[in-house]
Design a protein around this motif. Structure first.
Motif, short mmCIF file in Angstrom:
data_model
loop_
_atom_site.label_atom_id
_atom_site.label_comp_id
_atom_site.label_asym_id
_atom_site.label_seq_id
_atom_site.Cartn_x
_atom_site.Cartn_y
_atom_site.Cartn_z
N TYR A 177 -24.23 34.61 -38.48
CA TYR A 177 -23.94 33.44 -37.86
C TYR A 177 -22.21 33.52 -37.33
N ALA A 178 -21.52 33.73 -38.07
CA ALA A 178 -19.96 34.09 -37.71
C ALA A 178 -19.76 35.08 -36.77
N LEU A 666 -26.35 23.88 -45.17
CA LEU A 666 -25.55 22.63 -44.26
C LEU A 666 -24.25 23.11 -44.48
N TYR A 667 -23.60 24.17 -45.16
CA TYR A 667 -22.42 24.71 -44.96
C TYR A 667 -22.18 25.42 -43.64
N CYS A 668 -23.20 26.29 -43.59
CA CYS A 668 -23.20 26.97 -42.21
C CYS A 668 -23.61 26.28 -40.83
N TYR A 672 -20.14 26.94 -38.41
CA TYR A 672 -20.34 27.67 -37.06
C TYR A 672 -21.49 26.90 -36.06
N GLU A 673 -22.34 25.87 -36.35
CA GLU A 673 -22.98 25.08 -35.29
C GLU A 673 -22.33 24.55 -34.23
N PRO A 674 -21.15 24.06 -34.41
CA PRO A 674 -20.18 23.27 -33.38
C PRO A 674 -20.12 24.27 -32.21
N ALA A 675 -19.91 25.52 -32.64
CA ALA A 675 -19.42 26.67 -31.66
C ALA A 675 -20.61 26.67 -30.63
#
Length: 767
Positions: A177-178, A666-668, A672-675
């Motif tokens: 994801y990162a 939820l952390y991910c 990362y999802e805003p990107a």
């Protein structure tokens, strides 16, 4: 119940099928007359020329170089050679990240497979529970958790492995994801200028009795974004016009075909029937009929263009609004524009290739109703599809066939027939049922009103995945178990569902192994052969092609097909994670799929597929979320299974695992999802500054002026359409404003509202 011998026969059939497809592809791709079928991407880029244009007559059709046949497997290393950065430049970020899904599967399942076979297989195999019981079982079951005695302390091994597999999967998911988020930001920062970087789609524009939609948009943005607003392009309902243009193009193709046919045999005029599907009605001269039809359609198209120009109802309450900078567009796209949150709705405009123009004509107020209708329709589609799924499962049960059709008993007891029915037939039957599903789901997504092709594919993929989980996975598990334990299953309460699923999972391992081989081995190998495009290309080349442009249009490069490909991959993630602890015997079959698919699709993306759009990997949050779902499902099913194994001391330790997995998700999602959903203002400002320094005299208005004009106004008849396009852009500009109420803006316009850069006033104000 399928034995190792049945699985072996199925594996042999599918391996032989896959090898036949791969060898046929390796030979066919070497023939010059197939070059455009297997390398269309290079032709579209203008980097490859047809080998049939030079050399002797025979060499135009057949490759006579014997050395090429010795190296016929070179396509495999060639597919792996291209570095990822070069692949992104060649095929786009969407394609490169799509390939990473297969790599993700290998990263997750290679260590899991090694660990499962080193620890779990011996733990399961070294028991004699099934041997001492009266149950019907196979050698596969002896390798599964079913062979562990009730209440055994060995279940602690499975719990520890479940934690190990879950932690490893989460670690790989976070790393990936990162990586993909960084690739997306890097791609957006470094790619060339695109119209969608400066453009926002505005919807639900409020009506005003004193002004047109175009004037309303101009006033609103000149007041609220006065330093950054550049221009706008109205949205028109041109769906009828698009249908007429499409019909005219079809008639033109038929005219070309009949003229080519007549030129080959001038002694005989081609004839055709004018009735239904060309099978009924009176016979007429085909060339004269098509010419008359084209003339009729040309007249109707001209009339429809005039109607779109003059009818206010053709103008939709939406507009593509462009800004002078990426920063201005980012601020507008990511903020609320009005006190009423349902008016002046803004979102990033899709890139022009990605716009699904038909749905721009759908009124915004009807979208919620449309989505509700589709939700109900999708529920019934998913539910009623269980009927054929249940029928397929009877094929996997020889006992069921014996009971329903006893006269076939002599035939099905033959060893080969028995192995074929249990090891091969169920998987291929299910595959046939699923052929027509993607078209239905895409029609549903279009009806919902999504505005971009990428959004349509993502929403269709979501439906496809839900359908696959319910019918292909749960349907086969529950229906398959129900045929053997129908009375027990029907009398269970809902809170027993996890236990029912947990018990049924090991019983259906052999079916899913055959499905993986049919769909994931032979199916993937069949993809690279491209049999359908091969046949259609040569038919078109023989009957329709007259010019090089015709030959280029005859090529069918296709695309990755995210709406069908990604949900199918996710089924393998689900199967791998569910069976990793329960039946590790399935895992090597999953590895073969991911490895073979990665090589095949890398070759196709490099040489064949021509992606229709570029969304900069906007689909990755969906990929991540579905793998998390598969992981949680595997944990809950294992918990249910252990609940039936009298593992009361060890099973409760699994309860924390789904909670930890959801917390990780939820952390991910927050990290990362805003990107993938927002564009950083800092990034936009930096790119604007660099662009201004490098190109201080950039004519951005000229660059954007026709970017979001409906494609039917950009057809081949450019001269005919040019004046019409200018009318669309300037019609509302040349009419003085009659607005008195100033309901939305307090000051009159200073600059022309349209998107035409040719008006003198606009140029004066711009400079």
């Amino acid at each position: 119940m399928a034995t190792l011998g049945d699985i072996g026969l199925a594996a042999a059939i599918n391996i032989i099928s896959a090898l036949i497809f791969l060898v046929a592809f390796a030979i066919l791709r070497l023939q010059p007359f197939n070059d455009r079928v297997y390398f269309p991407k290079w032709y579209l880029k203008g980097l490859r020329h047809s080998p049939t244009h030079s050399g002797a007559f025979v060499t135009k059709f057949v490759n006579v170089d014997w050395r090429a046949y010795i190296r016929f497997l070179n396509w495999i290393p060639d597919a792996l050679k291209m570095p990822e950065l070069e692949l992104i430049d060649h095929a786009g970020l969407d394609s490169a990240v799509y390939l990473r899904i297969y790599l993700l599967g290998l990263k997750i399942f290679v260590p899991i497979t090694l660990l499962a076979w080193a620890i779990l297989v011996p733990v399961n195999w070294t028991n004699s529970t099934l041997t001492k019981s009266d149950l019907t079982y196979s050698d596969i079951d002896k390798l599964s958790i079913s062979n562990v005695p009730l209440g055994s302390l060995r279940f602690w091994t499975h719990i520890v492995m479940a934690y190990a597999f879950s932690f490893w999967t989460c670690y790989v998911l976070k790393t990936e994801y990162a990586k993909v988020a960084a690739m997306r930001l890097q791609f957006v920062a470094s790619e060339k200028r695109r119209p969608d970087q400066y453009t926002v789609l505005v919807r639900n524009i409020p009506p005003d009795a004193d002004e047109s939609v175009s004037e309303c948009v101009e006033h609103f943005f000149l007041v609220n974004h006065q330093d950054h607003y550049l221009m706008h392009q109205g949205v028109y309902n041109a769906n009828k016009l698009a249908k007429l243009v499409k019909e005219k193009k079809s008639k033109q193709n038929w005219l070309d075909y009949y003229q080519l046919k007549y030129s080959r045999d001038p002694s005989k005029r081609p004839m055709m029937k004018t009735g239904f599907l060309g099978c009924f009605g009176p016979k007429v001269d085909a060339i004269e009929h098509q010419i008359a039809e084209i003339e009729r359609l040309t007249k109707e198209i001209a009339e429809e263009k005039q109607r779109v120009e003059k009818d206010p109802k053709s103008t939709m309450p939406a507009s593509f609004v462009s800004f002078k900078s990426r920063w201005g567009a980012a601020v507008c796209a990511q903020t609320q524009q009005s006190r009423n949150p349902t008016l002046w709705l803004t979102e990033w405009a899709p890139e022009p290739r990605d716009v699904f123009w038909n749905n721009l004509a759908i009124p915004y107020v009807s979208l919620t109703i449309r989505k509700l209708i589709i939700a109900v329709a999708f529920f019934f589609l998913t539910f009623f599809f269980m009927i054929p799924i249940a029928f397929v499962q009877t094929l996997a049960s020889l006992e069921g066939i014996r009971k329903k059709v006893p006269f076939l008993k002599v035939i099905i007891d033959e060893p080969f027939i028995k192995a074929f029915i249990q090891g091969f037939l169920p998987g291929i039957a299910l595959k046939i049922f699923l052929i027509f599903l993607p078209t239905i789901l895409m029609m549903m997504s279009k009806f919902e009103g999504w505005l971009s092709i990428s959004a349509l594919e993502r929403k269709s993929a979501s439906k496809y995945y839900i359908f696959t989980v319910v019918n292909v996975f749960l349907g086969n598990i529950i229906a398959g178990a129900a045929f053997e334990q129908l009375s027990t299953f029907l009398n269970q309460s809902p809170n027993q569902i996890p236990k029912t699923i947990g018990v049924a999972v090991p019983m259906k391992a052999s079916f899913f192994i055959t499905y993986i081989m049919v769909d994931g081995w032979a199916g993937i190998a069949g993809e690279i052969l491209r049999l359908k495009p091969l046949i259609f290309y040569h038919l078109k080349n023989f009957f329709l092609v007259k010019t090089e442009k015709d030959r280029e249009e005859a090529m069918d490069p296709g695309s990755v097909g995210f709406n069908t490909g990604e949900p199918q991959i996710q089924l393998y993630f689900l199967l791998g994670l569910v069976y990793a602890v329960v039946t590790p015997f399935l895992l090597p079959f999953i590895l073969v799929f991911f490895g073979l698919a990665y090589v095949v699709y890398r070759h196709q993306i490099i040489n064949v597929y021509n992606q229709e759009y570029e969304s900069a990997a906007a689909f990755w949050p969906d990929v991540h979320g579905r793998i998390i779902f598969a992981l949680c499902f595997s944990q809950l099913s294992l918990l249910g299974l252990l609940g039936t194994k009298h593992a009361t001391q060890s099973a409760p330790f699994l309860i924390a695992l789904p909670v930890l997995t959801i917390s990780f998700h939820l952390y991910c999602k927050g990290r990362y999802e805003p990107a993938f959903t927002k564009y950083p203002i800092q990034e936009a400002r930096m790119r604007d500054t660099l662009e201004q320094a490098r190109e201080p005299n950039l004519n951005l208005k000229g660059y954007l002026q026709n970017a979001y004009v409906h494609p039917v106004f950009k057809d081949d008849d450019e001269d005919e359409d040019e004046d019409f396009m200018m009318k669309l852009e300037t019609d509302s500009v040349l009419v003085p404003t009659k607005r008195q109420s100033r309901m939305n803006t307090p000051v009159p316009s200073k600059v022309s509202a349209g998107s035409s850069p040719s008006l003198p006033d606009a140029v004066i104000h711009e400079h």
